[in-house]
Design a protein around this motif. Structure first.
Motif, PDB file in Angstrom:
ATOM      1  N   GLN A 164       0.815  -1.208   0.000  1.00  0.00           N
ATOM      2  CA  GLN A 164       0.000   0.000   0.000  1.00  0.00           C
ATOM      3  C   GLN A 164       0.852   1.262   0.000  1.00  0.00           C
ATOM      4  O   GLN A 164       0.450   2.294  -0.543  1.00  0.00           O
ATOM      5  CB  GLN A 164      -0.929   0.003   1.232  1.00  0.00           C
ATOM      6  CG  GLN A 164      -1.901  -1.169   1.291  1.00  0.00           C
ATOM      7  CD  GLN A 164      -2.956  -1.118   0.198  1.00  0.00           C
ATOM      8  OE1 GLN A 164      -3.050  -0.148  -0.545  1.00  0.00           O
ATOM      9  NE2 GLN A 164      -3.748  -2.180   0.090  1.00  0.00           N
ATOM     10  N   TYR A 166       3.637   1.885  -1.589  1.00  0.00           N
ATOM     11  CA  TYR A 166       4.109   2.242  -2.928  1.00  0.00           C
ATOM     12  C   TYR A 166       3.092   1.906  -4.019  1.00  0.00           C
ATOM     13  O   TYR A 166       3.397   2.001  -5.206  1.00  0.00           O
ATOM     14  CB  TYR A 166       5.441   1.546  -3.221  1.00  0.00           C
ATOM     15  CG  TYR A 166       6.581   2.119  -2.414  1.00  0.00           C
ATOM     16  CD1 TYR A 166       7.316   3.197  -2.878  1.00  0.00           C
ATOM     17  CD2 TYR A 166       6.897   1.587  -1.166  1.00  0.00           C
ATOM     18  CE1 TYR A 166       8.354   3.726  -2.133  1.00  0.00           C
ATOM     19  CE2 TYR A 166       7.937   2.112  -0.408  1.00  0.00           C
ATOM     20  CZ  TYR A 166       8.662   3.182  -0.897  1.00  0.00           C
ATOM     21  OH  TYR A 166       9.689   3.704  -0.157  1.00  0.00           O
ATOM     22  N   ASN A 167       1.903   1.497  -3.602  1.00  0.00           N
ATOM     23  CA  ASN A 167       0.799   1.265  -4.542  1.00  0.00           C
ATOM     24  C   ASN A 167       1.149   0.270  -5.647  1.00  0.00           C
ATOM     25  O   ASN A 167       0.959   0.553  -6.833  1.00  0.00           O
ATOM     26  CB  ASN A 167       0.331   2.586  -5.167  1.00  0.00           C
ATOM     27  CG  ASN A 167      -0.451   3.436  -4.187  1.00  0.00           C
ATOM     28  OD1 ASN A 167      -1.258   2.925  -3.414  1.00  0.00           O
ATOM     29  ND2 ASN A 167      -0.193   4.728  -4.206  1.00  0.00           N
ATOM     30  N   ILE A 197      -5.071  -2.018 -12.522  1.00  0.00           N
ATOM     31  CA  ILE A 197      -3.627  -1.960 -12.316  1.00  0.00           C
ATOM     32  C   ILE A 197      -2.950  -1.922 -13.677  1.00  0.00           C
ATOM     33  O   ILE A 197      -3.528  -2.343 -14.679  1.00  0.00           O
ATOM     34  CB  ILE A 197      -3.100  -3.173 -11.508  1.00  0.00           C
ATOM     35  CG1 ILE A 197      -3.383  -4.476 -12.267  1.00  0.00           C
ATOM     36  CG2 ILE A 197      -3.698  -3.202 -10.116  1.00  0.00           C
ATOM     37  CD1 ILE A 197      -2.741  -5.689 -11.629  1.00  0.00           C
ATOM     38  N   ASP A 210       1.312  -1.693 -11.022  1.00  0.00           N
ATOM     39  CA  ASP A 210       1.050  -0.464 -10.271  1.00  0.00           C
ATOM     40  C   ASP A 210      -0.456  -0.259 -10.146  1.00  0.00           C
ATOM     41  O   ASP A 210      -1.191  -0.365 -11.142  1.00  0.00           O
ATOM     42  CB  ASP A 210       1.672   0.739 -10.983  1.00  0.00           C
ATOM     43  CG  ASP A 210       3.189   0.655 -11.020  1.00  0.00           C
ATOM     44  OD1 ASP A 210       3.762   0.161 -10.035  1.00  0.00           O
ATOM     45  OD2 ASP A 210       3.788   1.072 -12.026  1.00  0.00           O
ATOM     46  N   ILE A 211      -0.901   0.041  -8.954  1.00  0.00           N
ATOM     47  CA  ILE A 211      -2.323   0.307  -8.738  1.00  0.00           C
ATOM     48  C   ILE A 211      -2.660   1.679  -9.321  1.00  0.00           C
ATOM     49  O   ILE A 211      -2.006   2.675  -9.011  1.00  0.00           O
ATOM     50  CB  ILE A 211      -2.669   0.276  -7.240  1.00  0.00           C
ATOM     51  CG1 ILE A 211      -2.348  -1.103  -6.649  1.00  0.00           C
ATOM     52  CG2 ILE A 211      -4.137   0.617  -7.017  1.00  0.00           C
ATOM     53  CD1 ILE A 211      -2.466  -1.163  -5.133  1.00  0.00           C
ATOM     54  N   THR A 213      -4.568   4.439  -8.844  1.00  0.00           N
ATOM     55  CA  THR A 213      -5.348   4.907  -7.689  1.00  0.00           C
ATOM     56  C   THR A 213      -6.616   5.647  -8.100  1.00  0.00           C
ATOM     57  O   THR A 213      -7.620   5.605  -7.384  1.00  0.00           O
ATOM     58  CB  THR A 213      -4.479   5.818  -6.808  1.00  0.00           C
ATOM     59  OG1 THR A 213      -3.926   6.875  -7.616  1.00  0.00           O
ATOM     60  CG2 THR A 213      -3.322   5.034  -6.200  1.00  0.00           C
ATOM     61  N   GLN A 221      -9.493  -0.530  -1.171  1.00  0.00           N
ATOM     62  CA  GLN A 221      -8.097  -0.878  -1.383  1.00  0.00           C
ATOM     63  C   GLN A 221      -7.999  -2.273  -1.990  1.00  0.00           C
ATOM     64  O   GLN A 221      -8.810  -3.146  -1.686  1.00  0.00           O
ATOM     65  CB  GLN A 221      -7.314  -0.844  -0.063  1.00  0.00           C
ATOM     66  CG  GLN A 221      -7.149   0.550   0.525  1.00  0.00           C
ATOM     67  CD  GLN A 221      -6.301   0.534   1.782  1.00  0.00           C
ATOM     68  OE1 GLN A 221      -6.201  -0.483   2.463  1.00  0.00           O
ATOM     69  NE2 GLN A 221      -5.682   1.656   2.090  1.00  0.00           N
TER      70      GLN A 221
END
Length: 235
Positions: A164, A166-167, A197, A210-211, A213, A221
């Motif tokens: 979480q 660094y996503n 992602i 990478d998420i 966001t 989440q």
């Protein structure tokens, strides 16, 4: 009473030591995971940059070769025209003593020699151009796949771990399943889309993504166990 208090204090100290040790190990794991994730992302970005540079160089070489081929084609056409004119002029003269005939024949022979050299150069340039086109085809296809993202129906997997801070997430899918860098995947939970992602690094059996966001609803989440599928294949 004193012995009981001493025993309780010892138990509390032991529990505290155990907790500190556990937290230390967890911190090491998190730091290792984060470091590996950042290294993989950097490696993927470096590979993409090298591929872009190679493609640019190959396209430049291709353009230069094409210009040479075009110039060579024009030269051949000009030489062929010269030969035709020289052959007409070099017909047997009315007088055997005509001094211009040997000179014209020499010009004709020279033009034919130049034409032969030009034809050989054309063959060489054409082969080189074809080889360059084949070399540039692979980076171009790779670039198209990166830009468009893979769309492979049926390819799905799970989130193994989530960072979480660094996503990014670790997936149980990799190159063997057709996962490719820079492709987007949907994240599902109980059949409901919760986010997206973008794949940043791919190994044979795992991948890091990478998420995105901005794709997550407020308060939601990504969690281990969530399902991932390629965009457009959320069935």
């Amino acid at each position: 009473m004193l012995r009981t208090n001493a025993a309780n204090a010892a138990a509390i100290r032991a529990a505290a030591e155990h907790r500190r040790a556990t937290e230390g190990r967890n911190l090491e794991v998190r730091e290792t995971t984060t470091g590996e994730g950042e290294a993989k992302i950097a490696e993927a970005e470096n590979k993409a940059a090298k591929a872009e540079a190679e493609l640019t160089q190959l396209q430049k070489e291709k353009g230069d070769l094409q210009s040479k081929v075009d110039a060579n084609r024009d030269e051949i056409a000009s030489l062929q025209k010269r030969i035709e004119e020289a052959e007409k002029t070099a017909k047997p003269a009315a007088s055997p003593a005509d001094a211009s005939t040997p000179e014209l024949q020499a010009q004709l022979d020279d033009a034919r020699h130049q034409l032969d050299s030009a034809e050989k150069e054309k063959s060489f340039l054409s082969e080189k151009l074809q080889a360059t086109q084949q070399r540039s085809a692979q980076p171009q296809e790779e670039k198209k796949r990166r830009e468009a993202g893979a769309r492979k129906p049926g390819v799905r997997g799970n989130v193994l771990a989530v960072n979480q801070a660094y996503n990014f997430v670790v997936l149980n899918l990799g190159a063997r399943q057709g996962v490719e860098p820079n492709s987007e995947m949907l994240v599902l939970r109980e059949g409901t889309l919760i986010g997206k992602i973008r794949i940043s690094s791919v190994e044979p059996a795992t991948a890091i993504g990478d998420i995105i966001t901005s794709s997550l609803a407020r308060g939601v989440q990504v969690q281990p166990g969530d399902i991932v599928v390629y965009a457009g294949t959320n069935s």
